[in-house]
Design an enzyme around this catalytic site. Sequence first.
Site, PDB file in Angstrom:
ATOM      1  N   HIS A 123      23.250 -27.653 -37.177  1.00  0.00           N
ATOM      2  CA  HIS A 123      23.714 -26.470 -37.976  1.00  0.00           C
ATOM      3  C   HIS A 123      22.650 -25.313 -37.763  1.00  0.00           C
ATOM      4  O   HIS A 123      23.390 -24.253 -38.029  1.00  0.00           O
ATOM      5  CB  HIS A 123      23.821 -26.884 -39.557  1.00  0.00           C
ATOM      6  N   ASP A 153      23.779 -34.328 -37.034  1.00  0.00           N
ATOM      7  CA  ASP A 153      23.304 -33.159 -37.321  1.00  0.00           C
ATOM      8  C   ASP A 153      21.815 -32.729 -36.471  1.00  0.00           C
ATOM      9  O   ASP A 153      21.284 -32.381 -36.876  1.00  0.00           O
ATOM     10  CB  ASP A 153      23.294 -32.642 -38.811  1.00  0.00           C
ATOM     11  N   ASN A 226      14.182 -24.550 -44.763  1.00  0.00           N
ATOM     12  CA  ASN A 226      13.302 -25.669 -44.169  1.00  0.00           C
ATOM     13  C   ASN A 226      14.271 -26.793 -43.185  1.00  0.00           C
ATOM     14  O   ASN A 226      13.708 -27.910 -42.823  1.00  0.00           O
ATOM     15  CB  ASN A 226      12.812 -26.730 -45.568  1.00  0.00           C
ATOM     16  N   SER A 227      15.526 -26.493 -43.240  1.00  0.00           N
ATOM     17  CA  SER A 227      16.579 -27.375 -42.367  1.00  0.00           C
ATOM     18  C   SER A 227      15.848 -27.724 -41.007  1.00  0.00           C
ATOM     19  O   SER A 227      15.633 -26.523 -40.411  1.00  0.00           O
ATOM     20  CB  SER A 227      17.808 -26.848 -42.463  1.00  0.00           C
ATOM     21  N   LEU A 282      29.412 -52.477 -33.349  1.00  0.00           N
ATOM     22  CA  LEU A 282      29.488 -54.089 -33.846  1.00  0.00           C
ATOM     23  C   LEU A 282      30.942 -54.632 -33.624  1.00  0.00           C
ATOM     24  O   LEU A 282      30.978 -55.674 -33.219  1.00  0.00           O
ATOM     25  CB  LEU A 282      28.827 -54.102 -35.166  1.00  0.00           C
ATOM     26  N   GLY A 283      31.769 -53.918 -34.363  1.00  0.00           N
ATOM     27  CA  GLY A 283      33.311 -54.179 -34.094  1.00  0.00           C
ATOM     28  C   GLY A 283      33.938 -55.031 -35.121  1.00  0.00           C
ATOM     29  O   GLY A 283      34.607 -55.710 -35.040  1.00  0.00           O
ATOM     30  N   VAL A 284      33.249 -54.362 -36.330  1.00  0.00           N
ATOM     31  CA  VAL A 284      33.942 -54.974 -37.612  1.00  0.00           C
ATOM     32  C   VAL A 284      34.376 -53.893 -38.709  1.00  0.00           C
ATOM     33  O   VAL A 284      33.801 -52.551 -38.554  1.00  0.00           O
ATOM     34  CB  VAL A 284      32.809 -55.961 -38.542  1.00  0.00           C
TER      35      VAL A 284
END
Length: 472
Positions: A123, A153, A226-227, A282-284
Amino acid sequence: MKKILTLVFVSVLGGIIALSAYTFFLNNEQIVTIEDGNKQPSFLNANYNAKTTNVLNANTPDFTLAAENTIHSVVHVKNTSLVTGGQTLQDLIYGRQSKQRAQVGTGSGVIVSPDGYIITNNHVIAGSDKISITLNDNRTYEAQLIGTDEKTDIALLKIDAEDDLPAIEFGDSDTAKIGEWVLAVGNPFNLTSTVTAGIISAKARDLSGRNSQSFIQTDAAVNPGNSGGALVNSTGQLIGINTAISSQTGSYIGYSFAVPSNIAKKVIQDIIEYGDVQEGILGVSILNRNSKEALEKGINEIEGVYVSEVEEKSGAKKAGIRNGDIIKRLDNIEVSKFSDLSGYLKTKRPDDVINVEVLRDNEIKSIPVKLSKSDIISVDFIDMELRNLPQKFKKETNINEGVVVQSNNNKFLYTKLGIRPGYIITGINDIPIKTVEDISDFVAKYGSNAQDNIFKLEYMNTRLERKEVIFR
């Protein structure tokens, strides 16, 4: 006469005795008073250290070395973009084009390699036409944008300097502890680096409400400039990229959030090696512990996450994970909520093998799972994230074909057609869409021109009403 003399003698003797006693006690009292008046107070020496002071000094970290090792690795990032102002009445009368003006945004960044790679927030540089970097010694360079990842981000920049740059050392964010001291280092106003201190308040924080984030939360003061700056431990190792604050005013009021360094490191490595982020799946599907179903099942207070569904063709399915399993741990990471699970998976790639510890029938089982590629479950398509229909949904609705919209950033489809999360895409150009594999085939055929080659779209809204639109 004799009695009178005796009485006088006794009186004189009594007077002498009384005067002597008075003089004796008065002199003693004066002596005591003088001695007390000359006595000095017992002040402690300036170099005296009480035991409690020694304990505090032993437990309070010295941040001077960490700050020295960090401040030169944190840079100022300036993002310049050209924006078009609104048309005035004179512009309309004389047919003039609206004037463009430069709009500047600023933030911080962290040097992660001596040859000039820099991490910042997506951003901070979004929409930029030009990015410049100012080092802590005030040297300024134009930066190249290497790649970004909106989900985490994170953005990766590159500058070419005359000599090696002071790169920061990565730490292991998984081993960071709640209550551990940290420093937030930023370069917010182009005034060289600034440092604030605090502790880790929580881990695996999600601010989106969709369990898609896994932030480190701290009480170190972090303001908007500070981002993209560094969150470091007491030894100066990078454990996070400062990203967000919790505030209604836009300024720091108590909590700040950072992308864990293990996630940030994996993202930039993927960008450098592959050009985009490689997601290991993972697929759950996990049952929300606050949902009505969880309350009915009595699992709203379990320690771990409850597997409500296992995706077909996923690594979890192949490894033998079942519906109803409770995931307690991934490798050495304890899992108490979905953001713990998703945060750890963001540090992994397809084909990585992780050890999944599940509770099944009151027994702990350790199951090695090979992670799958994300496109077996979801795929990005014309600024939408599309996902295969969940098995539970198929059973409840008897709808077996189509892909559900997970998220939609396509402004045209959202505003003109109202397509939003929960809609189901069932056909494109009279081609039935059964799974995300059909979407992948369409993208493979048309590439970046996929949207321009859509002339018919078939879909269902959230009420499962079938719609179709023809673009030509």
